[in-house]
Design an enzyme around this catalytic site. Structure first.
Site, PDB file in Angstrom:
ATOM      1  N   THR A   7      15.117   2.798 -81.085  1.00 27.23           N
ATOM      2  CA  THR A   7      14.071   1.843 -81.452  1.00 27.23           C
ATOM      3  C   THR A   7      12.764   2.175 -80.755  1.00 27.23           C
ATOM      4  O   THR A   7      12.763   2.750 -79.670  1.00 27.23           O
ATOM      5  CB  THR A   7      14.478   0.387 -81.084  1.00 27.23           C
ATOM      6  OG1 THR A   7      13.524  -0.509 -81.637  1.00 27.23           O
ATOM      7  CG2 THR A   7      14.566   0.165 -79.596  1.00 27.23           C
ATOM      8  N   ASN A   9      10.648  -0.467 -80.796  1.00 26.10           N
ATOM      9  CA  ASN A   9      10.234  -1.863 -80.675  1.00 26.10           C
ATOM     10  C   ASN A   9      10.529  -2.358 -79.251  1.00 26.10           C
ATOM     11  O   ASN A   9      11.683  -2.453 -78.833  1.00 26.10           O
ATOM     12  CB  ASN A   9      11.020  -2.661 -81.731  1.00 26.10           C
ATOM     13  CG  ASN A   9      10.712  -4.137 -81.697  1.00 26.10           C
ATOM     14  OD1 ASN A   9      10.541  -4.735 -80.632  1.00 26.10           O
ATOM     15  ND2 ASN A   9      10.664  -4.731 -82.871  1.00 26.10           N
ATOM     16  N   LYS A  12      12.887  -5.400 -78.918  1.00 31.37           N
ATOM     17  CA  LYS A  12      14.311  -5.078 -79.070  1.00 31.37           C
ATOM     18  C   LYS A  12      14.852  -4.391 -77.809  1.00 31.37           C
ATOM     19  O   LYS A  12      15.971  -4.650 -77.378  1.00 31.37           O
ATOM     20  CB  LYS A  12      14.497  -4.106 -80.243  1.00 31.37           C
ATOM     21  CG  LYS A  12      14.560  -4.738 -81.602  1.00 31.37           C
ATOM     22  CD  LYS A  12      15.072  -3.674 -82.581  1.00 31.37           C
ATOM     23  CE  LYS A  12      14.924  -4.040 -84.018  1.00 31.37           C
ATOM     24  NZ  LYS A  12      15.379  -2.967 -84.915  1.00 31.37           N
ATOM     25  N   ASP A  68      20.941  -1.745 -87.416  1.00 36.34           N
ATOM     26  CA  ASP A  68      20.327  -1.947 -88.718  1.00 36.34           C
ATOM     27  C   ASP A  68      20.573  -3.393 -89.123  1.00 36.34           C
ATOM     28  O   ASP A  68      21.679  -3.911 -88.935  1.00 36.34           O
ATOM     29  CB  ASP A  68      20.896  -0.985 -89.767  1.00 36.34           C
ATOM     30  CG  ASP A  68      19.942  -0.856 -90.946  1.00 36.34           C
ATOM     31  OD1 ASP A  68      18.754  -0.567 -90.720  1.00 36.34           O
ATOM     32  OD2 ASP A  68      20.358  -1.064 -92.091  1.00 36.34           O
ATOM     33  N   PHE A 164       9.227 -12.168 -85.572  1.00 38.38           N
ATOM     34  CA  PHE A 164       8.701 -11.101 -86.426  1.00 38.38           C
ATOM     35  C   PHE A 164       9.488 -11.122 -87.741  1.00 38.38           C
ATOM     36  O   PHE A 164      10.399 -11.926 -87.922  1.00 38.38           O
ATOM     37  CB  PHE A 164       8.827  -9.731 -85.730  1.00 38.38           C
ATOM     38  CG  PHE A 164      10.238  -9.219 -85.648  1.00 38.38           C
ATOM     39  CD1 PHE A 164      11.125  -9.751 -84.733  1.00 38.38           C
ATOM     40  CD2 PHE A 164      10.705  -8.237 -86.513  1.00 38.38           C
ATOM     41  CE1 PHE A 164      12.439  -9.311 -84.670  1.00 38.38           C
ATOM     42  CE2 PHE A 164      12.012  -7.775 -86.449  1.00 38.38           C
ATOM     43  CZ  PHE A 164      12.878  -8.323 -85.522  1.00 38.38           C
ATOM     44  N   TYR A 166      11.125 -11.741 -91.060  1.00 43.45           N
ATOM     45  CA  TYR A 166      11.319 -12.933 -91.892  1.00 43.45           C
ATOM     46  C   TYR A 166      11.484 -14.217 -91.076  1.00 43.45           C
ATOM     47  O   TYR A 166      11.819 -15.254 -91.637  1.00 43.45           O
ATOM     48  CB  TYR A 166      12.572 -12.740 -92.766  1.00 43.45           C
ATOM     49  CG  TYR A 166      12.468 -11.643 -93.808  1.00 43.45           C
ATOM     50  CD1 TYR A 166      12.295 -11.951 -95.160  1.00 43.45           C
ATOM     51  CD2 TYR A 166      12.568 -10.305 -93.462  1.00 43.45           C
ATOM     52  CE1 TYR A 166      12.229 -10.958 -96.128  1.00 43.45           C
ATOM     53  CE2 TYR A 166      12.496  -9.297 -94.419  1.00 43.45           C
ATOM     54  CZ  TYR A 166      12.322  -9.632 -95.749  1.00 43.45           C
ATOM     55  OH  TYR A 166      12.259  -8.634 -96.696  1.00 43.45           O
ATOM     56  N   ASP A 167      11.253 -14.153 -89.781  1.00 44.15           N
ATOM     57  CA  ASP A 167      11.458 -15.340 -88.932  1.00 44.15           C
ATOM     58  C   ASP A 167      10.763 -16.602 -89.459  1.00 44.15           C
ATOM     59  O   ASP A 167      11.358 -17.693 -89.416  1.00 44.15           O
ATOM     60  CB  ASP A 167      10.994 -15.065 -87.488  1.00 44.15           C
ATOM     61  CG  ASP A 167      12.015 -14.244 -86.713  1.00 44.15           C
ATOM     62  OD1 ASP A 167      13.141 -14.075 -87.213  1.00 44.15           O
ATOM     63  OD2 ASP A 167      11.683 -13.771 -85.607  1.00 44.15           O
ATOM     64  N   HIS A 193      21.666 -12.653 -84.784  1.00 41.21           N
ATOM     65  CA  HIS A 193      22.546 -11.632 -85.338  1.00 41.21           C
ATOM     66  C   HIS A 193      22.580 -10.383 -84.454  1.00 41.21           C
ATOM     67  O   HIS A 193      23.619  -9.891 -84.067  1.00 41.21           O
ATOM     68  CB  HIS A 193      22.029 -11.283 -86.750  1.00 41.21           C
ATOM     69  CG  HIS A 193      20.520 -11.229 -86.810  1.00 41.21           C
ATOM     70  ND1 HIS A 193      19.822 -10.073 -86.717  1.00 41.21           N
ATOM     71  CD2 HIS A 193      19.579 -12.218 -86.864  1.00 41.21           C
ATOM     72  CE1 HIS A 193      18.511 -10.342 -86.739  1.00 41.21           C
ATOM     73  NE2 HIS A 193      18.347 -11.630 -86.826  1.00 41.21           N
TER      74      HIS A 193
HETATM   75  P1  IMP Z   1      15.744  -3.294 -88.631  1.00 41.86           P
HETATM   76  O1  IMP Z   1      16.974  -2.689 -89.184  1.00 41.86           O
HETATM   77  O2  IMP Z   1      15.935  -3.951 -87.313  1.00 41.86           O
HETATM   78  O3  IMP Z   1      14.561  -2.364 -88.676  1.00 41.86           O
HETATM   79  O4  IMP Z   1      15.379  -4.503 -89.590  1.00 41.86           O
HETATM   80  C1  IMP Z   1      15.064  -4.330 -90.956  1.00 41.86           C
HETATM   81  C2  IMP Z   1      14.138  -5.428 -91.371  1.00 41.86           C
HETATM   82  O5  IMP Z   1      14.789  -6.683 -91.221  1.00 41.86           O
HETATM   83  C3  IMP Z   1      12.886  -5.525 -90.512  1.00 41.86           C
HETATM   84  O6  IMP Z   1      11.835  -4.796 -91.049  1.00 41.86           O
HETATM   85  C4  IMP Z   1      12.560  -6.996 -90.540  1.00 41.86           C
HETATM   86  O7  IMP Z   1      11.762  -7.261 -91.664  1.00 41.86           O
HETATM   87  C5  IMP Z   1      13.894  -7.655 -90.753  1.00 41.86           C
HETATM   88  N1  IMP Z   1      14.445  -8.192 -89.500  1.00 41.86           N
HETATM   89  C6  IMP Z   1      15.268  -7.562 -88.633  1.00 41.86           C
HETATM   90  N2  IMP Z   1      15.583  -8.365 -87.621  1.00 41.86           N
HETATM   91  C7  IMP Z   1      14.941  -9.526 -87.859  1.00 41.86           C
HETATM   92  C8  IMP Z   1      14.869 -10.742 -87.142  1.00 41.86           C
HETATM   93  O8  IMP Z   1      15.458 -10.933 -86.076  1.00 41.86           O
HETATM   94  N3  IMP Z   1      14.100 -11.695 -87.701  1.00 41.86           N
HETATM   95  C9  IMP Z   1      13.442 -11.532 -88.865  1.00 41.86           C
HETATM   96  N4  IMP Z   1      13.456 -10.413 -89.559  1.00 41.86           N
HETATM   97  C10 IMP Z   1      14.206  -9.413 -89.063  1.00 41.86           C
END
Ligand code: IMP
Length: 273
Positions: A7, A9, A12, A68, A164, A166-167, A193
């Protein structure tokens, strides 16, 4: 023990560091010189999570993990699912992604209302949804996968300034009336999650880290070192390959080896070159 987390981020990274606790030092992608986008071409969260972890392992030879996450909305047939990040386009715009989900649910509800006004018997459109995270850990030449889910509903409109993705449109069952963007980072992390999947991984690591042979080293941030130094890529014969014949006895571990990884995600760990 040093582990690379796929990551960039910082939120994270901080969350995972806190969950893993003492004895584990998390290393970011930048620290191992990986600046390119890691491919995510799988059709499932598990496949993508494995693909990212495997990519990292191939590049560094280090113990590593990748996550993911996807949002599943029941009324949308589980969409956006594996396309969560790019639901409204490749620019991964959070606002447009949320607008698309709200719009699609609005259309379904409008259709249901119209059908109802014509005297047709229609089922209420469900706004039930969930986030799912899959974390794939590659350690000592073995693959382990961990999963976490957060149940809730999609709000009627955006609310809140925190978080961030869809929160602002996700209301977790634990906090009725508030979106994830309305609650604090600590409150969210305690139920999230990703937090659940990371805690399952942490529990496994704390139980097994003494007995699992780990990859030898974490390379420097010089990409040429990562890709060319044979001492960095794990060729250590003491590092066992994942043994598919050993079934998991730990319920938090959803997969114990390549043979039980879903068919979309081919299990492969050793060795890159
Ligand atoms: P990633 O696999 O963590 O990159 O998540 C894929 C997508 O899911 C991200 O671009 C976010 O739009 C959304 N996402 C992941 N985790 C969260 C969360 O905790 N809250 C809201 N949206 C999330």
């Amino acid at each position: 023990m040093k582990i690379v987390f796929a990551t960039g981020n910082s939120g994270k990274l901080r969350e995972a560091s806190e969950i893993l606790g003492e004895g584990f030092e998390l290393v970011s992608l930048a620290q191992v010189g990986i600046t390119e986008d890691i491919p995510e071409t799988g059709k499932t969260l598990r496949a993508n999570s494995l693909q990212k972890a495997q990519y990292l392992y191939d590049k560094t030879g280090c113990d590593c993990f990748a996550d993911d996450t996807g949002l599943e909305v029941d009324a949308l047939g589980g969409a956006p699912g594996v396309y969560t990040a790019r639901y409204a386009g490749d620019d991964k715009d959070f606002n447009r992604n949320m607008d698309k989900v709200l719009y699609e649910l609005g259309v379904l509800e409008g259709e249901a209302r119209m059908a109802g006004s014509l005297g047709l018997k229609v089922k209420k459109v469900s706004r039930r949804a969930r986030f799912k995270s899959v974390v794939t850990l590659i350690i000592g030449g073995q693959i382990k996968m961990f999963e976490g889910t957060l149940e809730g509903v999609i709000a009627r409109e955006k609310s809140g300034n925190g978080g961030f993705g869809y929160d602002p449109i996700f209301i977790a069952d634990e906090y009725p009336g508030k979106t994830l963007a309305d609650i604090s980072e600590e409150e969210k992390n305690a139920i999230s999650h990703r937090g659940k999947a990371l805690r399952a991984m942490a529990a496994w690591l704390h139980t097994h880290s003494e007995t699992v042979p780990t990859a030898p080293t974490v390379p420097s941030a010089d990409p040429s070192v990562i890709s060319t130094d044979p001492s960095v890529i794990s060729t250590d014969p003491t590092v066992p390959s994942a043994d598919p014949s050993v079934p998991s006895t730990d319920p938090s571990v959803i997969s114990t080896g390549p043979s039980v990884i879903s068919s979309e995600a081919e299990g492969r760990v050793e060795k890159s070159e």
